[in-house]
Design an enzyme around this catalytic site. Sequence first.
Site, PDB file in Angstrom:
ATOM      1  CG  ASN A  17      -2.249  -0.711   0.901  1.00 41.42           C
ATOM      2  OD1 ASN A  17      -2.937  -0.383  -0.063  1.00 41.42           O
ATOM      3  ND2 ASN A  17      -2.592  -1.688   1.718  1.00 41.42           N
ATOM      4  CG  HIS A 112      -9.467  -3.571   8.808  1.00 42.65           C
ATOM      5  ND1 HIS A 112      -8.545  -4.298   9.545  1.00 42.65           N
ATOM      6  CD2 HIS A 112     -10.608  -4.306   8.803  1.00 42.65           C
ATOM      7  CE1 HIS A 112      -9.118  -5.407   9.975  1.00 42.65           C
ATOM      8  NE2 HIS A 112     -10.362  -5.437   9.547  1.00 42.65           N
TER       9      HIS A 112
END
Length: 222
Positions: A17, A112
């Site tokens: 990410n 998440h």
Amino acid sequence: MTVRKRVGILISGRGSNMAALIEACRAPDYPAEIAVVISNRPDAEGLNIAREAGVSAIAVDHKAYITRGDFEADMHRALINTGVELICNAGFMRLLTADFVEIWRNRQLNIHPSLLPAFRGLKTHERVLEAGVNVTGCTVHFVRFEMDEGPIVAQARVPVLSGDTPETLGARVLAAEHKLYPHALRLIASGDAWVDGEKVHFKETSANAEASAPIMNDVSQQ
């Protein structure tokens, strides 16, 4: 000239990410720039990836500190010294103290791999499959002291397919994360979204319709 928000990324591992955020920030019209990448693990693969991309990357080894407070004080100092205005947690596997969370309140994002508030915590994809749900996804939210809590900035839906394993489902969710996180950071860094209390608000303009629709559909398939 647009002033770009300076972002610090916290990682513990490979930082996929992180890499997606670094790539997004290469666009000249993107409203943020990566000031520093910090890992609590000196051997994290993401440190080398960041350096190869020309981003400052340092290790603040949590094992070298007696208390979490001491560790976080040095991490905070590194963020401040590089002019960081926003933090993005990207696979950062350390629980933060209430003091650190409050210092960076409404300036720290996390991603998440579920549609929060469902499936908080670890082993997310295993629990999704055990529950038999048809749709899962990922969520970008502001950090609060409680794990996987906080005002939601954006979410992406990902279908659960027949025959999925935790690995195949996880791979599709991760692909969605790589699109959702840059989208969410753009909203916050540009001022098109902001948090007030425990809710994120969006600027509703025809020029930025996406900002008023924080749920993205099946971004892993786009």
